[in-house]
Design an enzyme around this catalytic site. Structure first.
Site, PDB file in Angstrom:
ATOM      1  N   GLU A 155      -8.129  -6.301   0.833  1.00  0.00           N
ATOM      2  CA  GLU A 155      -7.513  -5.568   0.168  1.00  0.00           C
ATOM      3  C   GLU A 155      -6.234  -6.308  -0.078  1.00  0.00           C
ATOM      4  O   GLU A 155      -5.520  -6.991   0.645  1.00  0.00           O
ATOM      5  CB  GLU A 155      -7.101  -4.224   0.616  1.00  0.00           C
ATOM      6  CG  GLU A 155      -6.225  -3.420  -0.055  1.00  0.00           C
ATOM      7  CD  GLU A 155      -6.811  -3.213  -1.561  1.00  0.00           C
ATOM      8  OE1 GLU A 155      -7.884  -2.743  -1.701  1.00  0.00           O
ATOM      9  OE2 GLU A 155      -6.034  -3.374  -2.488  1.00  0.00           O
ATOM     10  N   LEU A 157      -3.486  -4.869  -2.046  1.00  0.00           N
ATOM     11  CA  LEU A 157      -2.480  -3.923  -2.756  1.00  0.00           C
ATOM     12  C   LEU A 157      -1.075  -3.781  -2.244  1.00  0.00           C
ATOM     13  O   LEU A 157      -0.941  -4.409  -0.970  1.00  0.00           O
ATOM     14  CB  LEU A 157      -2.868  -2.290  -2.593  1.00  0.00           C
ATOM     15  CG  LEU A 157      -3.099  -1.744  -1.294  1.00  0.00           C
ATOM     16  CD1 LEU A 157      -1.654  -1.483  -0.650  1.00  0.00           C
ATOM     17  CD2 LEU A 157      -3.630  -0.606  -1.449  1.00  0.00           C
ATOM     18  N   ARG A 158      -0.192  -3.491  -3.006  1.00  0.00           N
ATOM     19  CA  ARG A 158       1.247  -3.824  -2.360  1.00  0.00           C
ATOM     20  C   ARG A 158       1.892  -2.237  -2.157  1.00  0.00           C
ATOM     21  O   ARG A 158       1.565  -1.399  -2.830  1.00  0.00           O
ATOM     22  CB  ARG A 158       2.220  -4.195  -3.429  1.00  0.00           C
ATOM     23  CG  ARG A 158       1.884  -5.628  -3.490  1.00  0.00           C
ATOM     24  CD  ARG A 158       2.460  -6.127  -5.060  1.00  0.00           C
ATOM     25  NE  ARG A 158       1.863  -5.472  -6.232  1.00  0.00           N
ATOM     26  CZ  ARG A 158       2.210  -5.653  -7.370  1.00  0.00           C
ATOM     27  NH1 ARG A 158       3.089  -6.525  -7.647  1.00  0.00           N
ATOM     28  NH2 ARG A 158       1.522  -5.157  -8.463  1.00  0.00           N
ATOM     29  N   GLU A 159       2.460  -1.902  -0.915  1.00  0.00           N
ATOM     30  CA  GLU A 159       2.887  -0.738  -0.600  1.00  0.00           C
ATOM     31  C   GLU A 159       4.282  -0.489  -1.832  1.00  0.00           C
ATOM     32  O   GLU A 159       4.659  -1.288  -2.079  1.00  0.00           O
ATOM     33  CB  GLU A 159       3.671  -0.607   0.631  1.00  0.00           C
ATOM     34  CG  GLU A 159       2.373  -0.307   1.749  1.00  0.00           C
ATOM     35  CD  GLU A 159       2.898  -0.437   3.126  1.00  0.00           C
ATOM     36  OE1 GLU A 159       4.196   0.304   3.359  1.00  0.00           O
ATOM     37  OE2 GLU A 159       2.138  -0.762   3.890  1.00  0.00           O
ATOM     38  N   LEU A 257      10.120 -14.652  -5.438  1.00  0.00           N
ATOM     39  CA  LEU A 257      10.966 -15.425  -5.487  1.00  0.00           C
ATOM     40  C   LEU A 257      12.570 -15.051  -5.169  1.00  0.00           C
ATOM     41  O   LEU A 257      13.589 -15.397  -5.771  1.00  0.00           O
ATOM     42  CB  LEU A 257      11.265 -16.657  -6.347  1.00  0.00           C
ATOM     43  CG  LEU A 257       9.996 -17.606  -6.561  1.00  0.00           C
ATOM     44  CD1 LEU A 257      10.138 -18.748  -7.652  1.00  0.00           C
ATOM     45  CD2 LEU A 257      10.253 -18.687  -5.214  1.00  0.00           C
ATOM     46  N   ALA A 259      15.520 -13.581  -3.085  1.00  0.00           N
ATOM     47  CA  ALA A 259      15.966 -13.979  -1.806  1.00  0.00           C
ATOM     48  C   ALA A 259      16.691 -12.866  -1.265  1.00  0.00           C
ATOM     49  O   ALA A 259      17.036 -11.735  -1.958  1.00  0.00           O
ATOM     50  CB  ALA A 259      16.926 -15.102  -1.946  1.00  0.00           C
ATOM     51  N   GLY A 260      16.220 -12.529  -0.079  1.00  0.00           N
ATOM     52  CA  GLY A 260      16.719 -11.500   0.745  1.00  0.00           C
ATOM     53  C   GLY A 260      16.920 -11.591   2.177  1.00  0.00           C
ATOM     54  O   GLY A 260      17.172 -12.862   2.770  1.00  0.00           O
ATOM     55  N   CYS A 267       2.468  -6.130   6.716  1.00  0.00           N
ATOM     56  CA  CYS A 267       1.296  -7.228   6.596  1.00  0.00           C
ATOM     57  C   CYS A 267       1.849  -8.641   6.916  1.00  0.00           C
ATOM     58  O   CYS A 267       1.338  -9.224   7.697  1.00  0.00           O
ATOM     59  CB  CYS A 267       1.111  -6.995   5.126  1.00  0.00           C
ATOM     60  SG  CYS A 267      -0.148  -5.717   4.472  1.00  0.00           S
ATOM     61  N   ARG A 334       7.754  -0.462   9.322  1.00  0.00           N
ATOM     62  CA  ARG A 334       7.145  -1.355  10.182  1.00  0.00           C
ATOM     63  C   ARG A 334       7.694  -2.791  10.136  1.00  0.00           C
ATOM     64  O   ARG A 334       7.652  -3.293   8.739  1.00  0.00           O
ATOM     65  CB  ARG A 334       5.681  -1.346   9.839  1.00  0.00           C
ATOM     66  CG  ARG A 334       4.927  -0.221  10.618  1.00  0.00           C
ATOM     67  CD  ARG A 334       3.717   0.000  10.098  1.00  0.00           C
ATOM     68  NE  ARG A 334       2.904   0.304   8.934  1.00  0.00           N
ATOM     69  CZ  ARG A 334       1.885   0.333   8.350  1.00  0.00           C
ATOM     70  NH1 ARG A 334       0.719   0.086   9.314  1.00  0.00           N
ATOM     71  NH2 ARG A 334       1.504   0.736   7.213  1.00  0.00           N
TER      72      ARG A 334
HETATM   73  P1  NAD Z   1      -2.392   2.505   8.380  1.00  0.00           P
HETATM   74  O1  NAD Z   1      -2.112   1.989   9.619  1.00  0.00           O
HETATM   75  O2  NAD Z   1      -1.439   2.981   7.435  1.00  0.00           O
HETATM   76  O3  NAD Z   1      -3.669   3.434   8.545  1.00  0.00           O
HETATM   77  C1  NAD Z   1      -4.620   2.973   9.346  1.00  0.00           C
HETATM   78  C2  NAD Z   1      -5.649   4.458   9.565  1.00  0.00           C
HETATM   79  O4  NAD Z   1      -6.712   4.174  10.157  1.00  0.00           O
HETATM   80  C3  NAD Z   1      -4.642   5.525  10.252  1.00  0.00           C
HETATM   81  O5  NAD Z   1      -4.648   6.547   9.324  1.00  0.00           O
HETATM   82  C4  NAD Z   1      -5.460   5.578  11.616  1.00  0.00           C
HETATM   83  O6  NAD Z   1      -5.238   6.985  12.109  1.00  0.00           O
HETATM   84  C5  NAD Z   1      -6.837   5.158  11.080  1.00  0.00           C
HETATM   85  N1  NAD Z   1      -7.718   5.069  12.353  1.00  0.00           N
HETATM   86  C6  NAD Z   1      -7.495   4.273  13.050  1.00  0.00           C
HETATM   87  N2  NAD Z   1      -8.332   4.170  14.141  1.00  0.00           N
HETATM   88  C7  NAD Z   1      -9.420   4.992  13.495  1.00  0.00           C
HETATM   89  C8  NAD Z   1     -10.868   5.313  14.002  1.00  0.00           C
HETATM   90  N3  NAD Z   1     -11.395   4.904  15.048  1.00  0.00           N
HETATM   91  N4  NAD Z   1     -11.573   6.134  13.060  1.00  0.00           N
HETATM   92  C9  NAD Z   1     -10.814   6.879  12.057  1.00  0.00           C
HETATM   93  N5  NAD Z   1      -9.635   6.328  11.653  1.00  0.00           N
HETATM   94  C10 NAD Z   1      -8.837   5.431  12.538  1.00  0.00           C
HETATM   95  O7  NAD Z   1      -2.980   1.019   7.865  1.00  0.00           O
HETATM   96  P2  NAD Z   1      -2.969   0.440   6.268  1.00  0.00           P
HETATM   97  O8  NAD Z   1      -1.508   0.026   6.000  1.00  0.00           O
HETATM   98  O9  NAD Z   1      -3.747   1.312   5.515  1.00  0.00           O
HETATM   99  O10 NAD Z   1      -3.727  -1.048   6.667  1.00  0.00           O
HETATM  100  C11 NAD Z   1      -5.129  -0.869   6.805  1.00  0.00           C
HETATM  101  C12 NAD Z   1      -5.721  -2.301   6.936  1.00  0.00           C
HETATM  102  O11 NAD Z   1      -5.478  -2.675   5.457  1.00  0.00           O
HETATM  103  C13 NAD Z   1      -5.054  -3.337   7.767  1.00  0.00           C
HETATM  104  O12 NAD Z   1      -6.016  -4.225   8.199  1.00  0.00           O
HETATM  105  C14 NAD Z   1      -4.113  -3.951   6.823  1.00  0.00           C
HETATM  106  O13 NAD Z   1      -3.510  -5.439   7.248  1.00  0.00           O
HETATM  107  C15 NAD Z   1      -4.743  -4.166   5.504  1.00  0.00           C
HETATM  108  N6  NAD Z   1      -3.856  -3.881   4.271  1.00  0.00           N
HETATM  109  C16 NAD Z   1      -2.675  -3.357   4.117  1.00  0.00           C
HETATM  110  C17 NAD Z   1      -2.042  -3.211   3.178  1.00  0.00           C
HETATM  111  C18 NAD Z   1      -0.488  -2.532   2.962  1.00  0.00           C
HETATM  112  O14 NAD Z   1       0.026  -2.779   2.279  1.00  0.00           O
HETATM  113  N7  NAD Z   1      -0.444  -1.480   3.728  1.00  0.00           N
HETATM  114  C19 NAD Z   1      -2.494  -4.145   2.134  1.00  0.00           C
HETATM  115  C20 NAD Z   1      -3.568  -4.970   2.096  1.00  0.00           C
HETATM  116  C21 NAD Z   1      -4.146  -4.837   3.274  1.00  0.00           C
END
Ligand code: NAD
Length: 436
Positions: A155, A157-159, A257, A259-260, A267, A334
């Site tokens: 994935e 996406l950007r938060e 690009l 700066a900050g 991530c 985070r």
């Molecule tokens: P997050 O920590 O916000 O959410 C993870 C969720 O999984 C939590 O709600 C947690 O309670 C749940 N969970 C954990 N163990 C579980 C289980 N055994 N059964 C059911 N649910 C369970 O994580 P996120 O930010 O959504 O990221 C998820 C993944 O996607 C990560 O690997 C991250 O690196 C990747 N990712 C994140 C982003 C981002 O911007 N946040 C972007 C791209 C990729």
């Protein structure tokens, strides 16, 4: 087609709400019962623009949310895994949640006739899909490619823009072991997305693509931050003009690009750590990635030095920290550099008042009552000796002389260059600008 999504964090919930709002039958699962309860009231457990409205719409249409993984595994055609993959204390990827989910899926499949495709969206180091497949095969006593499929689908996406990015991704990467399973997932996406480039490949390459992508983004940020630090030593130099000019070069590109104070978030820091540790396992020395990481961690020290030159000492001084989340339009703290800065300033015995439109509650869980918090800019600035703009929330770019009048000493440190010096009746110091 029935869709299961396991893990309702930023990625899983955005995806579940997007699909549900379009009428897809989605069962989203989370092991955290409080989260499930909150989501079922139409309220995401975190702040993400547009998500609340979308979630409410999805719940009225095709989305169900529960902690019943058994139902999801027994009824879904595609099961997306979107659980977190944080870092262990040794800096490696922590696959505990993912492996736990894989074992549960395997145990359920052992007693089910369903033949789902398991799609791993969580960011995982190469060869993880293979390990997950082996766990499911062991627990279910069934065969991948025959009784279930497995796909790597990272994935991007950007938060802060998770909803828009979920509806309009710049790419869909599908890594698999056989073309039948790859095509099944591709067909699903083609029904949801129009005009998106697809990359289909094997699982380990798909996994690697995500790390290469994030490492490159981190490299761009550390690069421009280093240029900004050099600019600071050259009177009159402006890093934003430098970034704008080099960004016009199509070989470079204008994004990432800015700066900050250094990158943070859930991530880039963790993915870089995971890739460094992963490559070291093979005897590689990823010197560039380590330099990117070092440059980033030094940024907060550079900021402390910058502020020391301005304030001489911090002890007993009231310092306003403007922005706590790692980026604007998010409540995610985070690895936020702002939190790191606060911890360092506390060691120097500064008195901190923190302002953020969304991230105060999350910060309170980490920092507690060692600092004070406010959602009012006026209160944040009142009697302050220095205000530090950390997160580029739009409202900080509107700070004006009337707001600054409330300060004891009108000193602004702007790590994002949101304000314009000549408009301010204050001592204004921006990082990345060479002092005249
Ligand atoms: P997050 O920590 O916000 O959410 C993870 C969720 O999984 C939590 O709600 C947690 O309670 C749940 N969970 C954990 N163990 C579980 C289980 N055994 N059964 C059911 N649910 C369970 O994580 P996120 O930010 O959504 O990221 C998820 C993944 O996607 C990560 O690997 C991250 O690196 C990747 N990712 C994140 C982003 C981002 O911007 N946040 C972007 C791209 C990729």
């Amino acid at each position: 087609m029935k869709i299961g999504i396991i893990g309702t964090g930023f990625v899983g919930l955005s995806f579940a709400a997007a699909l549900g709002s379009k009428g897809y039958q989605v069962l989203a699962i989370d092991s955290d019962l409080d989260k499930v309860k909150k989501i079922n009231t139409g309220n995401p457990p975190f702040y993400e623009p547009k998500l609340s409205t979308l979630l409410k719409e999805a719940l009225k249409k095709g989305l169900e949310v529960s902690s019943d993984i058994e139902q999801a595994v027994k009824t879904s055609d595609l099961i997306f895994i979107t659980v977190g993959t944080p870092t262990t204390s040794e800096g490696k990827i922590n696959l505990k949640s993912l492996k736990g989910v894989a074992a549960e899926i395997g145990q359920i499949l052992a007693h089910s006739k369903n033949k789902p495709v398991i799609v791993i969206k969580s960011t995982v180091v190469p060869e993880t899909n293979r390990a997950i497949k082996e766990i499911i095969e062991k627990e279910s006593k069934k065969k991948s490619g025959k009784d279930f499929g497995i796909i790597s689908n990272p994935e991007f996406l950007r938060e802060g823009r998770a909803v828009d990015d979920t509806f309009n991704p710049h790419i869909v990467v599908i890594g698999g072991e056989d073309s039948k399973t790859i095509n099944k997932v591709k067909k699903f996406y083609e029904g949801f997305y129009k005009n998106v480039p697809y990359i289909t490949t094997n699982t380990q390459t798909a996994e690697m693509i995500k790390y290469a992508n994030n490492s490159f983004l981190a490299t761009k940020i550390s690069f421009i931050n280093q240029i900004a630090n050099i600019c600071q030593s050259i009177p009159g130099t402006n890093v934003d003009d430098v970034a704008k000019a080099i960004g016009i070069d199509p070989r470079i590109g204008k994004q990432f690009l800015k700066a900050g104070p250094g990158y943070g978030g859930s991530c880039l820091p963790k993915d870089l750590r995971a890739l460094i540790s992963f490559s070291e396992n093979f005897g590689q020395d990823p010197t560039l990635l380590k330099a990117v990481q070092k440059t980033n961690t030094q940024q907060v020290e550079n900021l402390i030095s910058f502020m020391t030159k301005i304030l001489t000492r911090f002890e007993g001084k009231k310092i306003s920290i403007l922005g706590l989340s790692f980026k604007e339009d998010s409540d995610d703290i985070r690895e936020s550099v702002s939190i790191n800065l606060i911890k360092k300033l506390l060691k120097h015995k500064a008195k901190i008042v923190a302002h953020d439109p969304m991230a105060i509650e999350n910060t309170r869980k980490i920092i507690g009552d060692k600092i004070s918090y406010t959602k009012s800019i006026d209160e944040a600035l009142k009697d302050s000796e220095c205000a530090v703009i950390m997160t580029p929330w739009k409202l900080y770019s509107k700070l004006n002389n009337k707001d600054l009048k409330l300060m004891k000493n009108k000193i602004i440190v702007d790590t994002r260059r949101l304000l314009i010096k000549k408009k301010l009746d204050a001592k204004y110091y921006a990082t990345g600008l060479g002092l005249k």
